[in-house]
Design a protein around this motif. Structure first.
Motif, mmCIF file in Angstrom:
data_model
loop_
_atom_site.group_PDB
_atom_site.id
_atom_site.type_symbol
_atom_site.label_atom_id
_atom_site.label_comp_id
_atom_site.label_asym_id
_atom_site.label_seq_id
_atom_site.Cartn_x
_atom_site.Cartn_y
_atom_site.Cartn_z
ATOM 1 N N GLY A 93 0.816 -1.207 0.000
ATOM 2 C CA GLY A 93 0.000 0.000 0.000
ATOM 3 C C GLY A 93 0.846 1.252 0.000
ATOM 4 O O GLY A 93 2.057 1.213 0.243
ATOM 5 N N LEU A 94 0.185 2.351 -0.285
ATOM 6 C CA LEU A 94 0.819 3.663 -0.217
ATOM 7 C C LEU A 94 -0.176 4.618 0.402
ATOM 8 O O LEU A 94 -1.326 4.708 -0.048
ATOM 9 C CB LEU A 94 1.213 4.159 -1.611
ATOM 10 N N GLU A 95 0.235 5.317 1.435
ATOM 11 C CA GLU A 95 -0.616 6.324 2.071
ATOM 12 C C GLU A 95 -0.183 7.700 1.587
ATOM 13 O O GLU A 95 1.014 8.004 1.545
ATOM 14 C CB GLU A 95 -0.491 6.258 3.594
ATOM 15 N N LYS A 142 -3.244 -7.642 -7.423
ATOM 16 C CA LYS A 142 -3.319 -8.283 -8.729
ATOM 17 C C LYS A 142 -4.638 -7.949 -9.427
ATOM 18 O O LYS A 142 -4.680 -7.754 -10.636
ATOM 19 C CB LYS A 142 -3.165 -9.793 -8.578
ATOM 20 N N SER A 143 -5.722 -7.843 -8.674
ATOM 21 C CA SER A 143 -7.042 -7.595 -9.251
ATOM 22 C C SER A 143 -7.286 -6.142 -9.625
ATOM 23 O O SER A 143 -8.310 -5.826 -10.231
ATOM 24 C CB SER A 143 -8.135 -8.070 -8.296
ATOM 25 N N GLY A 144 -6.374 -5.236 -9.282
ATOM 26 C CA GLY A 144 -6.525 -3.838 -9.671
ATOM 27 C C GLY A 144 -5.907 -2.882 -8.672
ATOM 28 O O GLY A 144 -5.370 -3.290 -7.634
ATOM 29 N N LEU A 145 -6.010 -1.612 -9.008
ATOM 30 C CA LEU A 145 -5.541 -0.546 -8.124
ATOM 31 C C LEU A 145 -6.711 -0.133 -7.235
ATOM 32 O O LEU A 145 -7.733 0.341 -7.730
ATOM 33 C CB LEU A 145 -5.065 0.663 -8.938
ATOM 34 N N TYR A 146 -6.569 -0.338 -5.948
ATOM 35 C CA TYR A 146 -7.603 0.014 -4.976
ATOM 36 C C TYR A 146 -7.277 1.403 -4.437
ATOM 37 O O TYR A 146 -6.170 1.629 -3.941
ATOM 38 C CB TYR A 146 -7.635 -0.993 -3.827
ATOM 39 N N VAL A 147 -8.233 2.308 -4.533
ATOM 40 C CA VAL A 147 -8.032 3.677 -4.060
ATOM 41 C C VAL A 147 -9.103 3.985 -3.019
ATOM 42 O O VAL A 147 -10.298 3.920 -3.308
ATOM 43 C CB VAL A 147 -8.098 4.701 -5.220
ATOM 44 N N PHE A 148 -8.649 4.320 -1.823
ATOM 45 C CA PHE A 148 -9.529 4.697 -0.721
ATOM 46 C C PHE A 148 -9.484 6.205 -0.575
ATOM 47 O O PHE A 148 -8.404 6.798 -0.577
ATOM 48 C CB PHE A 148 -9.063 4.050 0.593
ATOM 49 N N GLY A 149 -10.632 6.841 -0.422
ATOM 50 C CA GLY A 149 -10.708 8.297 -0.284
ATOM 51 C C GLY A 149 -10.166 8.782 1.042
ATOM 52 O O GLY A 149 -9.773 7.998 1.914
ATOM 53 N N THR A 150 -10.164 10.091 1.222
ATOM 54 C CA THR A 150 -9.617 10.693 2.437
ATOM 55 C C THR A 150 -10.361 10.259 3.687
ATOM 56 O O THR A 150 -9.787 10.250 4.778
ATOM 57 C CB THR A 150 -9.631 12.233 2.343
ATOM 58 N N PRO A 197 -13.409 1.004 -1.344
ATOM 59 C CA PRO A 197 -12.480 1.627 -2.295
ATOM 60 C C PRO A 197 -13.087 1.690 -3.693
ATOM 61 O O PRO A 197 -14.048 0.999 -4.011
ATOM 62 C CB PRO A 197 -11.302 0.659 -2.287
ATOM 63 N N THR A 198 -12.497 2.512 -4.523
ATOM 64 C CA THR A 198 -12.751 2.466 -5.953
ATOM 65 C C THR A 198 -11.657 1.580 -6.518
ATOM 66 O O THR A 198 -10.483 1.732 -6.180
ATOM 67 C CB THR A 198 -12.680 3.876 -6.572
ATOM 68 N N VAL A 199 -12.035 0.644 -7.377
ATOM 69 C CA VAL A 199 -11.068 -0.295 -7.945
ATOM 70 C C VAL A 199 -10.926 0.007 -9.431
ATOM 71 O O VAL A 199 -11.914 0.066 -10.162
ATOM 72 C CB VAL A 199 -11.513 -1.758 -7.755
ATOM 73 N N PHE A 200 -9.692 0.232 -9.850
ATOM 74 C CA PHE A 200 -9.395 0.522 -11.246
ATOM 75 C C PHE A 200 -8.625 -0.647 -11.853
ATOM 76 O O PHE A 200 -7.631 -1.096 -11.277
ATOM 77 C CB PHE A 200 -8.542 1.792 -11.362
ATOM 78 N N PRO A 201 -9.068 -1.130 -13.008
ATOM 79 C CA PRO A 201 -8.288 -2.185 -13.669
ATOM 80 C C PRO A 201 -6.953 -1.617 -14.128
ATOM 81 O O PRO A 201 -6.826 -0.431 -14.441
ATOM 82 C CB PRO A 201 -9.163 -2.598 -14.857
ATOM 83 N N TRP A 202 -5.948 -2.473 -14.180
ATOM 84 C CA TRP A 202 -4.603 -2.018 -14.532
ATOM 85 C C TRP A 202 -4.533 -1.433 -15.931
ATOM 86 O O TRP A 202 -3.715 -0.564 -16.200
ATOM 87 C CB TRP A 202 -3.585 -3.139 -14.338
ATOM 88 N N TYR A 203 -5.404 -1.849 -16.833
ATOM 89 C CA TYR A 203 -5.367 -1.304 -18.190
ATOM 90 C C TYR A 203 -5.838 0.144 -18.257
ATOM 91 O O TYR A 203 -5.680 0.789 -19.272
ATOM 92 C CB TYR A 203 -6.127 -2.186 -19.180
ATOM 93 N N ASP A 204 -6.395 0.671 -17.176
ATOM 94 C CA ASP A 204 -6.762 2.096 -17.128
ATOM 95 C C ASP A 204 -5.578 2.998 -16.782
ATOM 96 O O ASP A 204 -5.646 4.211 -16.927
ATOM 97 C CB ASP A 204 -7.863 2.342 -16.098
ATOM 98 N N VAL A 205 -4.494 2.412 -16.285
ATOM 99 C CA VAL A 205 -3.330 3.174 -15.818
ATOM 100 C C VAL A 205 -2.299 3.287 -16.943
ATOM 101 O O VAL A 205 -1.886 2.281 -17.517
ATOM 102 C CB VAL A 205 -2.687 2.500 -14.586
#
Length: 165
Positions: free
Chosen positions: A21-23, A34-42, A53-61
């Protein structure tokens, strides 16, 4: 390796709860799973209630970078109209950045760029998604008729190179 706090990790699939993770300083958290980029809001850092979280597939990055001197993180999306995900990070981003890079690179099959006559950069991607290969075409600015022809030709060439169409 920095991992998500337990209340946030529980939102990930069980086999991925130890993903790096990264804070960010503003309280947002991200996990490179592996299943995607999980982004948690403030609100995630408040610990109040269940946070999804919002989950973004890796192909969106498209790409991400870490500037160690200022501890700045920036993630650019394939869709140039989507705002960059950026902020000042805390902790050690090493494992997170390695995993993020690996997952993004795994989704990229082919990437090519050309410049249109007016200076607009045109990018064609062939990415790997859950339903197989697909192409994405983006432009960094406006395209005239000649630029659209250039874009169409670029996309056709990357699709042909991987056997699409």
């Amino acid at each position: 390796m920095t991992t998500l706090p337990d209340p946030l990790a529980s939102a990930l699939p069980s086999r991925e709860r130890r993903s790096p993770g990264l804070e960010l300083e503003d309280g947002r958290w991200m996990a490179a799973a592996k299943s995607g980029l999980y982004v948690f809001g403030t609100e995630a850092s408040s610990g109040d209630g269940e946070v999804m979280p919002t989950v973004f597939p890796w192909y969106d990055v498209a790409r991400a970078r870490w500037e160690a001197e200022g501890q700045l993180f920036a993630l650019e999306w394939v869709d140039p109209s989507r705002p960059t995900l950026a902020g000042r990070g805390t902790g050690d981003p090493g494992q997170f950045m390695r995993h993020l890079s690996e997952f993004v690179n795994r989704s990229i099959v082919l990437h090519s760029q050309v410049e249109a006559g007016n200076g607009t950069t045109i990018t064609a991607w062939v990415r790997r998604g859950e339903n197989g290969l697909f192409s994405v075409l983006t432009a960094s600015g406006p395209l005239d008729d000649a630029g659209r022809l250039t874009a169409d030709a670029l996309e056709a060439s990357v699709r042909e190179a991987v056997g699409l169409d």
